[in-house]
Design a protein around this motif. Structure first.
Motif, mmCIF file in Angstrom:
data_model
loop_
_atom_site.group_PDB
_atom_site.id
_atom_site.type_symbol
_atom_site.label_atom_id
_atom_site.label_comp_id
_atom_site.label_asym_id
_atom_site.label_seq_id
_atom_site.Cartn_x
_atom_site.Cartn_y
_atom_site.Cartn_z
ATOM 1 N N MET A 9 18.769 22.910 20.031
ATOM 2 C CA MET A 9 17.365 23.218 20.290
ATOM 3 C C MET A 9 17.257 23.433 21.798
ATOM 4 O O MET A 9 17.793 22.647 22.570
ATOM 5 N N VAL A 10 16.606 24.497 22.185
ATOM 6 C CA VAL A 10 16.444 24.749 23.612
ATOM 7 C C VAL A 10 14.970 24.892 23.956
ATOM 8 O O VAL A 10 14.168 25.341 23.132
ATOM 9 N N PHE A 11 14.628 24.457 25.150
ATOM 10 C CA PHE A 11 13.306 24.707 25.717
ATOM 11 C C PHE A 11 13.467 25.852 26.696
ATOM 12 O O PHE A 11 14.422 25.883 27.474
ATOM 13 N N VAL A 12 12.536 26.781 26.649
ATOM 14 C CA VAL A 12 12.566 27.945 27.523
ATOM 15 C C VAL A 12 11.222 28.026 28.229
ATOM 16 O O VAL A 12 10.184 27.763 27.632
ATOM 17 N N VAL A 13 11.255 28.379 29.501
ATOM 18 C CA VAL A 13 10.025 28.640 30.245
ATOM 19 C C VAL A 13 10.084 30.060 30.778
ATOM 20 O O VAL A 13 11.154 30.652 30.882
ATOM 21 N N GLY A 14 8.945 30.607 31.119
ATOM 22 C CA GLY A 14 8.882 31.953 31.668
ATOM 23 C C GLY A 14 9.470 32.021 33.070
ATOM 24 O O GLY A 14 9.562 31.012 33.778
ATOM 25 N N ALA A 15 9.849 33.213 33.482
ATOM 26 C CA ALA A 15 10.458 33.408 34.799
ATOM 27 C C ALA A 15 9.540 32.959 35.927
ATOM 28 O O ALA A 15 10.011 32.493 36.968
ATOM 29 N N ASN A 16 8.235 33.067 35.740
ATOM 30 C CA ASN A 16 7.290 32.683 36.785
ATOM 31 C C ASN A 16 6.725 31.283 36.590
ATOM 32 O O ASN A 16 5.745 30.914 37.228
ATOM 33 N N SER A 17 7.346 30.491 35.737
ATOM 34 C CA SER A 17 6.862 29.146 35.450
ATOM 35 C C SER A 17 6.944 28.252 36.678
ATOM 36 O O SER A 17 7.846 28.383 37.508
ATOM 37 N N ILE A 36 0.566 20.105 28.473
ATOM 38 C CA ILE A 36 1.686 21.033 28.508
ATOM 39 C C ILE A 36 1.823 21.640 27.114
ATOM 40 O O ILE A 36 2.014 20.923 26.128
ATOM 41 N N THR A 37 1.712 22.962 27.020
ATOM 42 C CA THR A 37 1.769 23.648 25.728
ATOM 43 C C THR A 37 3.190 24.110 25.428
ATOM 44 O O THR A 37 3.877 24.632 26.310
ATOM 45 N N VAL A 38 3.603 23.895 24.189
ATOM 46 C CA VAL A 38 4.937 24.280 23.743
ATOM 47 C C VAL A 38 4.797 25.084 22.457
ATOM 48 O O VAL A 38 4.278 24.580 21.463
ATOM 49 N N GLY A 39 5.232 26.331 22.486
ATOM 50 C CA GLY A 39 5.172 27.186 21.307
ATOM 51 C C GLY A 39 6.430 27.072 20.477
ATOM 52 O O GLY A 39 7.515 26.810 21.002
ATOM 53 N N GLY A 40 6.272 27.239 19.172
ATOM 54 C CA GLY A 40 7.414 27.201 18.268
ATOM 55 C C GLY A 40 7.026 27.742 16.908
ATOM 56 O O GLY A 40 5.860 28.050 16.653
ATOM 57 N N TYR A 41 8.023 27.830 16.037
ATOM 58 C CA TYR A 41 7.837 28.388 14.701
ATOM 59 C C TYR A 41 8.041 27.325 13.640
ATOM 60 O O TYR A 41 9.147 26.820 13.476
ATOM 61 N N GLY A 42 6.996 26.951 12.939
ATOM 62 C CA GLY A 42 7.122 26.143 11.742
ATOM 63 C C GLY A 42 7.358 24.661 11.943
ATOM 64 O O GLY A 42 7.375 24.139 13.055
ATOM 65 N N ASP A 43 7.527 24.010 10.814
ATOM 66 C CA ASP A 43 7.620 22.559 10.776
ATOM 67 C C ASP A 43 8.845 22.002 11.489
ATOM 68 O O ASP A 43 8.784 20.928 12.072
ATOM 69 N N GLY A 67 5.985 34.467 12.049
ATOM 70 C CA GLY A 67 6.566 35.803 12.086
ATOM 71 C C GLY A 67 7.667 35.944 13.114
ATOM 72 O O GLY A 67 8.386 35.010 13.410
ATOM 73 N N ALA A 68 7.778 37.122 13.691
ATOM 74 C CA ALA A 68 8.833 37.437 14.655
ATOM 75 C C ALA A 68 8.588 36.735 15.990
ATOM 76 O O ALA A 68 7.493 36.263 16.279
ATOM 77 N N ALA A 69 9.624 36.682 16.806
ATOM 78 C CA ALA A 69 9.555 35.967 18.089
ATOM 79 C C ALA A 69 8.751 36.701 19.152
ATOM 80 O O ALA A 69 8.384 36.110 20.162
ATOM 81 N N GLY A 70 8.446 37.979 18.938
ATOM 82 C CA GLY A 70 7.765 38.781 19.959
ATOM 83 C C GLY A 70 6.502 38.175 20.528
ATOM 84 O O GLY A 70 6.357 38.089 21.758
ATOM 85 N N PRO A 71 5.550 37.723 19.693
ATOM 86 C CA PRO A 71 4.316 37.154 20.252
ATOM 87 C C PRO A 71 4.552 35.906 21.097
ATOM 88 O O PRO A 71 3.927 35.733 22.143
ATOM 89 N N LEU A 72 5.458 35.047 20.659
ATOM 90 C CA LEU A 72 5.746 33.840 21.442
ATOM 91 C C LEU A 72 6.387 34.201 22.775
ATOM 92 O O LEU A 72 6.014 33.669 23.827
ATOM 93 N N GLY A 79 2.409 33.303 30.570
ATOM 94 C CA GLY A 79 1.862 31.996 30.899
ATOM 95 C C GLY A 79 0.834 31.458 29.926
ATOM 96 O O GLY A 79 0.167 30.465 30.222
ATOM 97 N N VAL A 80 0.695 32.077 28.757
ATOM 98 C CA VAL A 80 -0.234 31.562 27.745
ATOM 99 C C VAL A 80 0.236 30.203 27.259
ATOM 100 O O VAL A 80 -0.558 29.297 27.030
ATOM 101 N N VAL A 81 1.557 30.047 27.082
ATOM 102 C CA VAL A 81 2.140 28.749 26.777
ATOM 103 C C VAL A 81 3.097 28.379 27.913
ATOM 104 O O VAL A 81 3.645 29.247 28.579
ATOM 105 N N ASP A 82 3.237 27.088 28.138
ATOM 106 C CA ASP A 82 4.091 26.616 29.238
ATOM 107 C C ASP A 82 5.569 26.688 28.910
ATOM 108 O O ASP A 82 6.399 26.895 29.793
#
Length: 86
Positions: A9-17, A36-43, A67-72, A79-82
């Motif tokens: 499992m990896v945590f990723v942040v944006g380049a400008n984080s 601190i917001t963390v986006g992910g897919y499913g349970d 769905g697909a990873a594009g929106p996340l 910067g919508v999610v941290d």
């Protein structure tokens, strides 16, 4: 309740984080619980974040995606999610 699966499992942040390390992210979660917001897919990702919260005493706000990873990825980049879990 039991472990359903194990895997990386990896945590990723944006380049400008503002977070440049996992330590900085965890420190912020400790200083400002639930902000601190963390986006992910499913349970699986929600449960893994809950496990991390339980183990560390930190609190995050989970943002579910479907769905697909594009929106996340787009939300992470803008910067919508941290952070995101993959």
């Amino acid at each position: 309740l039991n472990v359903a699966t194990r895997g990386p499992m990896v945590f990723v942040v944006g380049a400008n984080s503002k977070f440049k390390s996992l330590q900085e992210l965890m420190a912020a979660a400790g200083e400002r619980p639930g902000t601190i917001t963390v986006g992910g897919y499913g349970d699986f990702f929600r449960m893994s974040l809950a496990t991390l919260e339980h183990a560390t005493g930190k609190r995050f706000t989970y943002v579910p995606y479907a769905g697909a990873a594009g929106p996340l990825i787009a939300d992470l980049a803008t910067g919508v999610v941290d952070a995101a879990q993959f």
